[in-house]
Every structure is written in structure tokens, then in C-alpha cells.
Design a protein around this motif. Sequence first.
Motif, PDB file in Angstrom:
ATOM      1  N   VAL A 136      -5.177  -2.168  -9.641  1.00  0.00           N
ATOM      2  CA  VAL A 136      -4.595  -2.780  -8.428  1.00  0.00           C
ATOM      3  C   VAL A 136      -5.687  -3.650  -7.807  1.00  0.00           C
ATOM      4  N   THR A 166      -6.321   3.644   2.365  1.00  0.00           N
ATOM      5  CA  THR A 166      -7.250   3.930   1.269  1.00  0.00           C
ATOM      6  C   THR A 166      -6.514   4.408   0.028  1.00  0.00           C
ATOM      7  N   PRO A 167      -6.696   3.699  -1.098  1.00  0.00           N
ATOM      8  CA  PRO A 167      -6.044   4.118  -2.337  1.00  0.00           C
ATOM      9  C   PRO A 167      -6.424   5.548  -2.683  1.00  0.00           C
ATOM     10  N   SER A 168      -5.466   6.294  -3.209  1.00  0.00           N
ATOM     11  CA  SER A 168      -5.738   7.715  -3.519  1.00  0.00           C
ATOM     12  C   SER A 168      -6.486   7.842  -4.844  1.00  0.00           C
ATOM     13  N   ARG A 179      -3.650  -5.995  -1.818  1.00  0.00           N
ATOM     14  CA  ARG A 179      -3.473  -5.548  -3.218  1.00  0.00           C
ATOM     15  C   ARG A 179      -2.703  -6.612  -4.018  1.00  0.00           C
ATOM     16  N   ALA A 237       1.822   1.532  -5.464  1.00  0.00           N
ATOM     17  CA  ALA A 237       0.385   1.804  -5.245  1.00  0.00           C
ATOM     18  C   ALA A 237       0.253   2.914  -4.200  1.00  0.00           C
ATOM     19  N   GLU A 238      -0.525   3.951  -4.535  1.00  0.00           N
ATOM     20  CA  GLU A 238      -0.573   5.138  -3.669  1.00  0.00           C
ATOM     21  C   GLU A 238      -1.766   5.117  -2.730  1.00  0.00           C
ATOM     22  N   LEU A 239      -1.512   5.377  -1.451  1.00  0.00           N
ATOM     23  CA  LEU A 239      -2.559   5.498  -0.423  1.00  0.00           C
ATOM     24  C   LEU A 239      -2.546   6.951   0.054  1.00  0.00           C
ATOM     25  N   HIS A 281      -7.894  -5.609  -4.878  1.00  0.00           N
ATOM     26  CA  HIS A 281      -8.293  -5.250  -3.511  1.00  0.00           C
ATOM     27  C   HIS A 281      -8.982  -6.473  -2.913  1.00  0.00           C
ATOM     28  N   MET A 321      -9.580   2.472  -7.903  1.00  0.00           N
ATOM     29  CA  MET A 321      -8.945   1.349  -8.596  1.00  0.00           C
ATOM     30  C   MET A 321      -9.976   0.457  -9.279  1.00  0.00           C
TER      31      MET A 321
END
Length: 331
Positions: free
Chosen positions: A147, A208-210, A56, A255-257, A149, A213
Motif C-alpha cells: 500500500v 496507522t496501518p495495522s 495510500r 487497507a487495515e488501520l 504512503h 507496508m
Amino acid sequence: MSRIITVGAAQLGPIQKAEPRSSSVARMVRLLERAHKRGVELVVFPELALTTFFPRHYHEDAAEADSWFETAMPSNETAPLFDAARRYGTGFHLGYAEIAHEADETGVVRPRRFNTSILVGPEGDVLLKYRKVHLPGHAEFDPKRVVQHLEKRYFEVGNLGFPVIRAPMGGLNGINMGMMICNDRRWPEAWRVLGLQSVELVALGYNTPSLNMEAGGFEAHHLRVFHSHLSIQAGCYQNACFAVATAKAGIEDGAELFGHSIIVNPQGEIVAMASTWDDELITADCDLDLCTLGRTTIFAFDKHRRPEAYGRITEQVGAVEPVEWKKPAGR
Ligand code: ING
């Protein structure tokens, strides 16, 4: 005599960019101790489990990203994990960023960077290595993205295929184990290549991003977890195998996963699921004989598959436009 192995998904909460490997390894050792107390014989840790999800972060000079990679496995930092596993006689799966000095397809030996996972046996032997084939995201900085990737920037496409090994694990003298990593779970081809090697248990880590993105279109939030579980449940059902799918979850530097690690049986049922987005161990007893029903009836590949009809799957990369229907003359 049923063949039962007790497995655990050792989900990790967030690892911040500044968190040293000594901290993440200590957290994993604590999960391994908890797993041992609960009779777990194989522990599955997440993808890139030693550090924050560094793809990220954009590094102009990709070599600056080398600090996120391991040049040896085990190393001084990861030795405590191997020592604990050997002490408990517990096998484990570990995802990490690998630098390997090996020949490429032109025969030139050079540093090569992969998103890698290994299966380690109860005596500390590395039984199998896998390198992520399906690298999502992009290779250059994308200003549109909330974000980045950048897996295509930092990793080469895995060059080991999707191998399966039959090896001793837990109280069993042989189980058929394979691996995939994160985005791989969304591609049915990955599952089927493992299924065609009679895999019984797939170890799978993910970050895995929630939230979507890519800003490429609306995707309702709840679908993020739904798609992850759908992919894994379908893969297990259609290949009559178990899967242990372990997240690294929580908020890493903003950054949320998502978590929702699961263990799935050959009927595609979720038999255990994490309920936090932090360090959490979920476990299940897997009776590998449950694989037999699917692979001797509905998914008896030798009886029912028709490879002569599947040519497009390996001949094409992208989709082509279909034939246009024309009304027959005179109709
Ligand atoms: N992460 C994500 C994954 O496949 C992603 C990237 C999320 C792609 C959602 C498509 C949709 O779970 C990694 N690390 O592959």
C-alpha cells in the motif's frame, strides 16, 4: 482546588474512498452527542478525520488529490460539527487536510498543502492550529509497497512548530494544550518541545496501518500497537502531561488501520483504551494537577536538563558513524 477536565477520544471506524464528508461529519456529530451525554468537555477526533486516508492512493497529477483537502474551516460540510460543539459547549480537536493560500519562505503566496489539526474552544473559536512536521512514507509511487504512503507527495512539512496555548476549556479557565499528528508521536523531540512549553494535555490523532507496508523487514504484528502505545506513554511520562490519542481504524478500501485509541496520564499509564476498530468513544477525568509531581521532581527541566550536552539533536539530521577505538600503542 483540583483542576479536572473530562476528555474523550472519539475514535472513527473506516471511511471508504467513496464516503462523502456529509457522512463522516454526521458520524462525528453522533459521537459528539454521546460525549455530551457523558459530560465530556473536550473531544479529540483522529488525523484526516473527514475522509479516507487518501495518501495510500497515488495520483499522478497531485492536483487530483485536491478534492481530499479543505480550503476553509469551518466549511458548509463541517459546519454541523462546529454547530453541535457550540450547542453543547464542547471543545474539540479535528484533523484534516488543509489548503492554505499563504507566502512560502521565498515570500511567494501560493496554495500550500498541510496535514493539519485544530483545537476548537467551547464557543467555536479556533484556539490553535498545528501542521504535521514528521511526514512518513515517500513522495513517488513505490512499486515494492503493498500500500502506498504518499504523505511526502501531498503535504508540505508543517511550518508552525509545536505550539502550546493556554486557553479556557471545559469548566477550567485555562489549560495548556498542544497537538501532534500520528507519526510525530514516534519522535521524542516533538514531545519535548511541547513539554518545554509546560503542556498539560496533548491532542493527537492517527491513521496507522495495522501491518508494516514498507516490506523493509519483518515486524511482528503485535508490535504495531505496542510501538504506538510505547511512544505515547513515554512522551507523557517524560513530559509530565496527559495525551488523548485517537485513531481512525478499520478496513478502508481493503487497507487495515488499527484502533486502540488511548488516554494516558502523566505517569505514563493508559487510563482508557478503545476495544473496537469502529466509531467508539472512550473517556477519562483528567486531574491536571497530576502533571505537577513529574515537572517539579524527576522532570523539573530547569533543574536537571543540560542543553550544552544536547547539541547533536538540533545540529544533525541523520546519524554519523562513531569514532573508531584504537588500541593504545605499546599495550
Ligand atoms: N501513519 C503511520 C504512523 O506513524 C507509520 C506511519 C507506521 C510509520 C508505522 C512508521 C511505523 O503511525 C501516519 N499517518 O503517520
